[in-house]
Design a protein around this motif. Structure first.
Motif, PDB file in Angstrom:
ATOM      1  N   VAL A   1      47.686  47.623  35.504  1.00  0.00           N
ATOM      2  CA  VAL A   1      46.011  48.077  37.150  1.00  0.00           C
ATOM      3  C   VAL A   1      45.208  48.448  36.709  1.00  0.00           C
ATOM      4  N   MET A   2      45.738  49.789  36.159  1.00  0.00           N
ATOM      5  CA  MET A   2      44.231  51.248  35.654  1.00  0.00           C
ATOM      6  C   MET A   2      43.642  50.418  34.539  1.00  0.00           C
ATOM      7  N   ALA A   3      44.484  49.303  33.505  1.00  0.00           N
ATOM      8  CA  ALA A   3      43.717  49.284  32.227  1.00  0.00           C
ATOM      9  C   ALA A   3      42.489  48.238  32.794  1.00  0.00           C
ATOM     10  N   ALA A   4      42.825  46.636  34.137  1.00  0.00           N
ATOM     11  CA  ALA A   4      42.472  45.979  34.315  1.00  0.00           C
ATOM     12  C   ALA A   4      41.130  46.670  35.062  1.00  0.00           C
ATOM     13  N   GLU A   5      41.525  47.773  35.794  1.00  0.00           N
ATOM     14  CA  GLU A   5      39.873  47.950  36.145  1.00  0.00           C
ATOM     15  C   GLU A   5      39.069  48.509  35.982  1.00  0.00           C
ATOM     16  N   GLN A   6      39.395  49.355  34.184  1.00  0.00           N
ATOM     17  CA  GLN A   6      38.267  49.238  33.431  1.00  0.00           C
ATOM     18  C   GLN A   6      38.159  48.123  32.764  1.00  0.00           C
ATOM     19  N   ALA A   7      39.193  47.401  32.281  1.00  0.00           N
ATOM     20  CA  ALA A   7      37.986  45.915  31.706  1.00  0.00           C
ATOM     21  C   ALA A   7      36.872  44.865  32.390  1.00  0.00           C
ATOM     22  N   ALA A   8      37.286  45.059  33.898  1.00  0.00           N
ATOM     23  CA  ALA A   8      36.613  44.693  34.647  1.00  0.00           C
ATOM     24  C   ALA A   8      35.141  45.445  34.860  1.00  0.00           C
ATOM     25  N   ALA A   9      35.592  47.006  34.990  1.00  0.00           N
ATOM     26  CA  ALA A   9      33.970  47.806  34.995  1.00  0.00           C
ATOM     27  C   ALA A   9      33.015  47.557  33.923  1.00  0.00           C
ATOM     28  N   GLU A  10      33.773  47.375  33.142  1.00  0.00           N
ATOM     29  CA  GLU A  10      33.251  47.191  31.714  1.00  0.00           C
ATOM     30  C   GLU A  10      32.229  45.597  31.235  1.00  0.00           C
ATOM     31  N   ARG A  11      32.910  45.186  32.567  1.00  0.00           N
ATOM     32  CA  ARG A  11      32.117  42.983  32.802  1.00  0.00           C
ATOM     33  C   ARG A  11      31.014  42.804  33.753  1.00  0.00           C
ATOM     34  N   GLY A  12      30.655  44.309  34.475  1.00  0.00           N
ATOM     35  CA  GLY A  12      29.982  44.995  35.788  1.00  0.00           C
ATOM     36  C   GLY A  12      31.119  44.196  36.892  1.00  0.00           C
ATOM     37  N   VAL A  13      31.838  44.017  36.911  1.00  0.00           N
ATOM     38  CA  VAL A  13      32.393  43.755  38.372  1.00  0.00           C
ATOM     39  C   VAL A  13      33.394  44.882  39.115  1.00  0.00           C
ATOM     40  N   SER A  14      32.313  44.593  40.811  1.00  0.00           N
ATOM     41  CA  SER A  14      33.154  46.235  41.203  1.00  0.00           C
ATOM     42  C   SER A  14      33.658  45.487  42.155  1.00  0.00           C
ATOM     43  N   ILE A  15      34.119  44.344  42.592  1.00  0.00           N
ATOM     44  CA  ILE A  15      35.215  44.236  43.420  1.00  0.00           C
ATOM     45  C   ILE A  15      36.453  43.151  42.958  1.00  0.00           C
ATOM     46  N   LEU A  16      37.648  43.306  42.834  1.00  0.00           N
ATOM     47  CA  LEU A  16      38.786  42.827  42.458  1.00  0.00           C
ATOM     48  C   LEU A  16      39.649  42.604  43.779  1.00  0.00           C
ATOM     49  N   TYR A  17      40.201  41.050  43.502  1.00  0.00           N
ATOM     50  CA  TYR A  17      40.429  41.260  44.182  1.00  0.00           C
ATOM     51  C   TYR A  17      42.300  40.554  44.004  1.00  0.00           C
ATOM     52  N   ALA A  18      42.918  40.736  44.735  1.00  0.00           N
ATOM     53  CA  ALA A  18      44.703  40.090  45.043  1.00  0.00           C
ATOM     54  C   ALA A  18      44.941  39.586  45.566  1.00  0.00           C
ATOM     55  N   GLY A  19      45.397  38.294  45.631  1.00  0.00           N
ATOM     56  CA  GLY A  19      45.201  37.439  46.034  1.00  0.00           C
ATOM     57  C   GLY A  19      47.042  37.571  46.121  1.00  0.00           C
ATOM     58  N   ILE A  20      47.703  37.634  47.735  1.00  0.00           N
ATOM     59  CA  ILE A  20      48.469  37.897  47.387  1.00  0.00           C
ATOM     60  C   ILE A  20      49.231  36.646  48.824  1.00  0.00           C
ATOM     61  N   PHE A  21      50.234  35.607  49.007  1.00  0.00           N
ATOM     62  CA  PHE A  21      50.672  34.722  49.922  1.00  0.00           C
ATOM     63  C   PHE A  21      51.416  35.663  50.665  1.00  0.00           C
ATOM     64  N   ALA A  22      51.944  35.176  52.196  1.00  0.00           N
ATOM     65  CA  ALA A  22      52.042  36.755  52.976  1.00  0.00           C
ATOM     66  C   ALA A  22      53.741  37.195  52.459  1.00  0.00           C
ATOM     67  N   PRO A  23      55.160  35.984  51.831  1.00  0.00           N
ATOM     68  CA  PRO A  23      55.292  35.991  51.650  1.00  0.00           C
ATOM     69  C   PRO A  23      56.277  36.949  51.231  1.00  0.00           C
ATOM     70  N   ASN A  24      55.435  37.579  50.183  1.00  0.00           N
ATOM     71  CA  ASN A  24      55.630  38.156  49.065  1.00  0.00           C
ATOM     72  C   ASN A  24      55.024  39.432  49.312  1.00  0.00           C
ATOM     73  N   LYS A  25      56.059  40.307  50.173  1.00  0.00           N
ATOM     74  CA  LYS A  25      55.617  42.013  50.385  1.00  0.00           C
ATOM     75  C   LYS A  25      55.916  42.486  49.034  1.00  0.00           C
ATOM     76  N   GLU A  26      57.109  42.486  48.386  1.00  0.00           N
ATOM     77  CA  GLU A  26      56.894  43.262  47.609  1.00  0.00           C
ATOM     78  C   GLU A  26      55.501  43.314  46.161  1.00  0.00           C
ATOM     79  N   ALA A  27      54.682  42.253  46.437  1.00  0.00           N
ATOM     80  CA  ALA A  27      53.443  42.399  45.952  1.00  0.00           C
ATOM     81  C   ALA A  27      52.334  43.063  46.937  1.00  0.00           C
ATOM     82  N   VAL A  28      53.016  42.891  48.169  1.00  0.00           N
ATOM     83  CA  VAL A  28      51.211  43.983  49.030  1.00  0.00           C
ATOM     84  C   VAL A  28      51.936  45.296  49.163  1.00  0.00           C
ATOM     85  N   ARG A  29      52.994  45.792  48.657  1.00  0.00           N
ATOM     86  CA  ARG A  29      53.698  46.863  48.406  1.00  0.00           C
ATOM     87  C   ARG A  29      52.616  47.019  47.733  1.00  0.00           C
TER      88      ARG A  29
END
Length: 171
Positions: free
Chosen positions: A119-147
């Motif tokens: 995630v840290m590396a992805a945030e860096q790669a996104a910032a290098e491309r001018g991304v200011s918002i990252l979305y992590a789409g998680i469907f409700a049943p995936n509590k581990e991913a939400v955590r």
């Protein structure tokens, strides 16, 4: 454990396919109505195309960035950053470069910092491309991913509502 995060290469395709399919199988167990296991050749084709020499030439304009995490020389995780189209000028949203993030870590490697490093590396790669918002789409049943994403600083941003449509009626 030492974790190396780097840009995915064509030689990583078999590992990426293995990660995608393992992730799909895990998600199907969560909810087989929402998730499926995609065709292996379709998955392989996606990664081969994304990591092809032609894509690397266009990497500054590429819509998908794939990073892998290695531990002891083995690929144990990956993250895809998928750049989204900016809202059109006629819409009311303030134009901000956004991307979706999809993280996968092998079952035996979870809880050891692999996901956090990705995630840290992805945030860096996104910032290098001018991304200011990252979305992590998680469907409700995936509590581990939400955590997991919550621990990485992700939080709710509005509410996404959906409605399943029936098949169009034949006239």
């Amino acid at each position: 454990m030492s974790i190396l995060v780097r840009a995915a290469e064509r030689e990583d395709v078999p590992a990426l396919v293995r990660l995608r399919l393992a992730n799909a199988e895990r998600h199907v167990q969560l909810d087989p109505v929402i998730y499926r296991v995609p065709d292996i050749e379709t998955v392989r084709g996606h990664f081969e195309e994304t990591l092809s020499a032609e894509s690397k030439v266009l990497s500054a304009e590429s819509k998908v960035v794939i990073l892998v995490a290695e531990a002891a020389g083995e690929v144990v995780g990956m993250v895809e950053v998928v750049l989204l189209t900016d809202p059109p000028d006629h819409q009311i949203l303030i134009p901000r470069r956004a991307a979706e993030i999809h993280t996968v870590v092998l079952d035996g490697q979870r809880g050891q910092g692999v996901g956090a490093a990705l995630v840290m590396a992805a945030e860096q790669a996104a910032a290098e491309r001018g991304v200011s918002i990252l979305y992590a789409g998680i469907f409700a049943p995936n509590k581990e991913a939400v955590r997991f994403y919550s621990s990485a600083g992700f939080g709710p941003r509005g509410i996404l509502l959906s409605k399943e449509q029936g098949a169009p009626s034949a006239s």
